[in-house]
Design a protein around this motif. Structure first.
Motif, short mmCIF file in Angstrom:
data_model
loop_
_atom_site.label_atom_id
_atom_site.label_comp_id
_atom_site.label_asym_id
_atom_site.label_seq_id
_atom_site.Cartn_x
_atom_site.Cartn_y
_atom_site.Cartn_z
N VAL A 161 32.55 50.71 32.40
CA VAL A 161 31.72 49.62 32.71
C VAL A 161 30.21 50.08 33.70
N PHE A 162 29.20 50.02 32.40
CA PHE A 162 28.29 50.58 32.99
C PHE A 162 26.97 50.39 33.06
N SER A 163 26.63 50.79 33.74
CA SER A 163 25.18 50.10 34.92
C SER A 163 23.66 50.66 34.05
N ALA A 164 23.61 52.32 34.04
CA ALA A 164 22.42 52.71 33.48
C ALA A 164 21.54 52.70 32.39
N ALA A 165 22.38 51.82 31.33
CA ALA A 165 21.70 51.62 30.51
C ALA A 165 20.32 51.40 29.78
N SER A 166 19.36 51.46 29.48
CA SER A 166 18.17 50.82 29.76
C SER A 166 17.46 51.22 28.20
N SER A 167 18.08 51.62 26.90
CA SER A 167 17.97 51.12 25.69
C SER A 167 19.05 51.27 24.99
N LEU A 170 28.15 46.00 30.17
CA LEU A 170 26.76 46.07 30.95
C LEU A 170 26.28 45.93 31.54
N GLU A 171 26.17 46.02 33.13
CA GLU A 171 25.89 45.85 34.51
C GLU A 171 24.55 44.99 33.94
N LYS A 172 23.60 45.84 33.03
CA LYS A 172 22.35 45.05 33.30
C LYS A 172 22.15 45.24 31.81
N LYS A 192 35.42 35.99 30.87
CA LYS A 192 36.07 36.41 32.09
C LYS A 192 35.67 38.20 32.14
N LEU A 193 35.58 38.49 30.96
CA LEU A 193 35.05 39.76 30.76
C LEU A 193 34.18 40.11 31.12
N ARG A 194 32.92 39.20 31.65
CA ARG A 194 31.56 39.40 32.50
C ARG A 194 31.68 38.79 34.02
N ALA A 195 32.97 38.84 34.08
CA ALA A 195 33.31 38.01 36.38
C ALA A 195 34.37 39.23 36.09
N ASN A 196 34.40 40.55 35.62
CA ASN A 196 35.46 41.28 36.16
C ASN A 196 35.73 42.64 35.43
N PRO A 197 34.02 43.03 36.98
CA PRO A 197 33.75 44.19 36.88
C PRO A 197 34.32 45.77 36.69
N ASP A 198 35.80 45.71 36.70
CA ASP A 198 36.86 46.66 36.78
C ASP A 198 37.59 47.12 34.93
N ALA A 199 37.45 47.59 34.91
CA ALA A 199 38.31 48.73 33.40
C ALA A 199 39.01 47.76 33.51
N ALA A 200 39.91 48.20 34.39
CA ALA A 200 41.60 48.40 33.93
C ALA A 200 41.98 46.34 33.76
N THR A 201 40.70 46.17 34.23
CA THR A 201 41.26 44.35 34.06
C THR A 201 40.72 44.01 32.91
#
Length: 153
Positions: free
Chosen positions: A14-20, A82-84, A131-140
């Motif tokens: 799960v990655f939060s800081a992608a700007s491009s 991506l979180e954003k 389901k993928l978008r609702a689960n921000p845990d890599a193992a899940t």
């Protein structure tokens, strides 16, 4: 072929800081280095080279960047949530928050295409993407992906 044959648990992030798109590719390179011992710069360059032929954003917030690379003996995958969402030049102009990168041996033929088709069919399932978008845990995320049944072609 199953997703578990091309995707390792440590290649799901799960990655939060992608700007491009380029920053996303750098993160994919970092994951490829850690999970598969690939050179991160070579990975980024291969993705950018392939992307120059046309965007790999397939729509509905999903991108399937892929490339052939020397030194790989089988098709391998990396999944990033991506979180954003970011602009990816997708066919439907929607920003991307799901990226599944594939890397194949330079001389691979049909295996690369089979893997790309498998990932595409799997991520075409709207229920799975929810389901993928609702689960921000890599193992899940890994479990959801590897237990998913691809949508019929």
């Amino acid at each position: 072929m199953a997703l578990s044959s091309i995707l390792k648990p440590e290649a799901v992030k799960v990655f939060s800081a992608a700007s491009s798109k380029k920053r996303l590719f750098q993160e994919i390179g970092d994951v490829a280095s850690g999970a598969y011992q690939l050179d991160p710069q070579d990975t980024v360059e291969a993705l950018l080279e392939r992307e120059s032929l046309g965007p790999t954003g397939v729509g509905h917030g999903v991108a399937l960047p892929h490339a052939r690379m020397p030194g790989i003996d089988a098709v391998i995958g990396i999944f990033l949530m991506l979180e954003k969402p970011i602009d990816f030049g997708a066919v439907d102009r929607q920003p991307v928050d799901i990226a599944f990168a594939l890397f194949a041996p330079e001389e691979s033929g049909v295996e690369h295409l089979k893997a790309l088709a498998l990932v595409s069919r799997t991520l075409r399932d709207p229920a799975l993407c929810i389901k993928l978008r609702a689960n921000p845990d890599a193992a899940t995320l890994y479990t959801l992906l590897t237990e998913a049944q691809p949508v019929a072609a």
